[in-house]
Design a protein around this motif. Structure first.
Motif, short mmCIF file in Angstrom:
data_model
loop_
_atom_site.label_atom_id
_atom_site.label_comp_id
_atom_site.label_asym_id
_atom_site.label_seq_id
_atom_site.Cartn_x
_atom_site.Cartn_y
_atom_site.Cartn_z
N LEU A 1 -30.57 -36.77 -27.27
CA LEU A 1 -32.01 -35.95 -27.04
C LEU A 1 -31.79 -34.41 -27.38
CD1 LEU A 1 -32.58 -35.30 -23.48
CD2 LEU A 1 -30.91 -36.76 -23.98
N LEU A 2 -32.78 -34.04 -27.99
CA LEU A 2 -32.66 -32.35 -27.96
C LEU A 2 -33.69 -32.12 -26.98
CD1 LEU A 2 -32.80 -32.31 -31.94
CD2 LEU A 2 -30.81 -31.81 -30.61
N LYS B 1 -31.87 -22.67 -24.26
CA LYS B 1 -30.75 -22.19 -24.20
C LYS B 1 -30.43 -21.66 -25.58
CE LYS B 1 -26.56 -22.00 -22.20
NZ LYS B 1 -26.35 -21.19 -20.95
N LEU B 2 -31.01 -22.20 -26.49
CA LEU B 2 -30.58 -21.75 -27.89
C LEU B 2 -31.63 -21.23 -28.71
CD1 LEU B 2 -28.61 -24.91 -28.93
CD2 LEU B 2 -27.83 -22.86 -27.97
N GLN C 1 -40.04 -22.24 -34.63
CA GLN C 1 -39.39 -23.45 -33.97
C GLN C 1 -38.02 -23.79 -34.09
OE1 GLN C 1 -41.61 -27.25 -35.35
NE2 GLN C 1 -39.97 -28.54 -34.09
N LYS C 2 -37.23 -23.46 -32.87
CA LYS C 2 -35.63 -23.53 -33.23
C LYS C 2 -35.28 -24.79 -33.17
CE LYS C 2 -35.56 -19.23 -32.76
NZ LYS C 2 -35.16 -18.26 -33.92
N VAL C 3 -35.76 -25.95 -32.58
CA VAL C 3 -35.12 -27.31 -32.30
C VAL C 3 -36.53 -28.16 -33.11
CG1 VAL C 3 -34.63 -29.12 -30.95
CG2 VAL C 3 -33.79 -26.82 -30.22
N PRO C 4 -36.10 -29.09 -33.74
CA PRO C 4 -37.12 -30.03 -34.35
C PRO C 4 -37.51 -31.21 -33.27
CG PRO C 4 -35.06 -30.90 -35.26
CD PRO C 4 -34.80 -29.26 -34.34
N GLY D 1 -51.53 -23.85 -36.62
CA GLY D 1 -51.69 -24.12 -38.07
C GLY D 1 -50.61 -23.93 -38.72
N LYS D 2 -49.48 -24.52 -38.38
CA LYS D 2 -48.19 -24.60 -38.83
C LYS D 2 -47.79 -25.98 -38.85
CE LYS D 2 -46.56 -19.81 -37.57
NZ LYS D 2 -45.40 -19.11 -36.89
N PRO D 3 -46.90 -26.14 -40.03
CA PRO D 3 -46.22 -27.45 -40.13
C PRO D 3 -44.97 -27.60 -38.80
CG PRO D 3 -45.39 -26.07 -41.72
CD PRO D 3 -46.59 -25.36 -41.21
N VAL D 4 -44.86 -28.75 -38.38
CA VAL D 4 -44.02 -28.95 -37.35
C VAL D 4 -42.58 -29.54 -38.13
CG1 VAL D 4 -44.72 -31.19 -36.65
CG2 VAL D 4 -43.26 -29.78 -34.97
N ARG D 5 -41.37 -28.93 -37.51
CA ARG D 5 -40.01 -29.33 -38.10
C ARG D 5 -39.62 -30.58 -37.22
NH1 ARG D 5 -35.59 -26.70 -37.00
NH2 ARG D 5 -34.80 -27.09 -39.11
N ALA D 6 -39.47 -31.62 -37.88
CA ALA D 6 -39.28 -33.05 -37.13
C ALA D 6 -38.01 -33.65 -37.90
CB ALA D 6 -40.57 -33.82 -37.19
#
Length: 338
Positions: free
Chosen positions: A15-16, A23-24, A109-112, A141-146
């Motif tokens: 898991l992320l 932390k990151l 967004q740092k972590v997907p 209104g932004k895309p999400v990193r996944a």
């Protein structure tokens, strides 16, 4: 993914976590590589680890992505549905989420998040975990990193449980409600223990609550952050002792939800409406002589008789009762013998 080739989700699902994200938060995000085959859920590694292990896992995931072993996608949030197993209740205070959303807006967004292909809607996805990041991206209104993973329904709910075990902000009743949903999904008890990091005794207590209090009642009350396990158990016992109490609780909550009450207050109102009434255990009467003059009063309870004097005449009566006590005891003994 066949059962024979898949290890236990508790042993192999990585898991992320939100902890990792915090932390990151100051580290740069990796560039998204060209699309490539989906990464299996097992590639991320074992759950429940220290921060150093999570950092190493993040670096390993990054290397996998850069090597073409998995794809971090920029997805339209409108194409993503939440998990079919919600793990959060409505929050009374929106300020914490607003702060989180602004950090995403300012720093990216740092972590997907993790998603899977929707099992019944072509072209859509379901969230494995990362609901707050998805919601923040949607509102901005932004895309999400996944990161897309292959995962079954049963493994999805256990994966969420593992993620939840690392979060400190979930209340006891939120964890209990999620245990209920895992139970309903047919997850074995041993996997619920592992997913939520609880012992069998704690699961038994949770079951006692969610089997007595329907999910709609829990959801109407909300997170109740100041209400711990003992109070929820008391409410469950009160409802169990009188099935009609659910009608009362639902009526009270309908009135409360329409007002400005917060979840802790809604719990208290529901509990006050059904908690066992404590009837007075004492019976009391005034003492008067044949002329109607007040001598005092007496109170009797299961373990005590108390007589109080009122005025000089009452004091005389008290002395009289004291002198008569030996004769009363003899009379009591004779009557018991006969």
């Amino acid at each position: 993914m066949s059962k024979s080739s898949r290890k236990s989700i508790v042993a192999s699902f990585g898991l992320l976590s939100a902890e990792l994200e915090n932390k990151l938060a100051d580290e740069p995000k990796p560039a998204a590589p060209p699309p490539s085959p989906r990464v299996g859920a097992g590639v991320v590694g074992a759950a429940h680890r220290a921060i150093d292990d999570i950092r190493a896992e993040r670096d390993r995931l990054k290397a996998i992505v850069e090597a073409g072993g998995g794809a971090v996608l920029d997805l339209d949030t409108a194409l993503i549905d939440p998990s079919p197993y919600p793990d959060r209740l409505a929050d009374d205070d929106a300020s914490d989420f607003e702060t989180f959303k602004r950090s995403i807006e300012a720093e990216g967004q740092k972590v997907p998040i993790q998603v899977r292909r929707h099992p019944s809607s072509a072209g859509r996805y379901q969230i494995v975990y990362g609901h707050r990041r998805w919601r923040a991206a949607r509102e901005l209104g932004k895309p999400v990193r996944a990161l897309e993973v292959e995962i079954s329904d049963l493994d999805l709910v256990v994966a969420q449980g593992i993620e939840n075990a690392n979060r400190q902000d979930l209340t006891w009743i939120e964890r209990t409600l999620f245990a209920s949903r895992m139970d309903d999904a047919g997850i074995k008890a041993r996997n619920i223990y592992a997913a939520l990091s609880i012992a069998d005794a704690e699961l038994a207590r949770m079951r006692g609550v969610y089997r007595a209090i329907p999910a709609d009642v829990i959801e109407a009350i909300g997170r109740a952050p100041k209400i711990g396990r003992p109070r929820w158990i008391e409410l469950a016992k009160a409802i169990t002792s009188d099935p009609e109490s659910l009608v009362v609780v639902r009526r009270v909550l309908t009135d409360a939800v329409g007002g400005t009450s917060v979840s802790d207050q809604r719990f208290q109102r529901a509990f006050e409406a059904v908690k066992p009434s404590r009837q007075p255990q004492e019976d009391s009467n005034e003492l008067s002589d044949l002329a109607g003059r007040k001598l005092g009063a007496w109170k009797i309870s299961p373990k005590e008789l108390r007589i109080s004097a009122d005025g000089p005449l009452g004091v005389e009566f008290m002395k009289f009762v004291g002198k008569e006590l030996p004769a009363l005891m003899e009379r009591f003994s004779r009557e018991r013998e006969s």
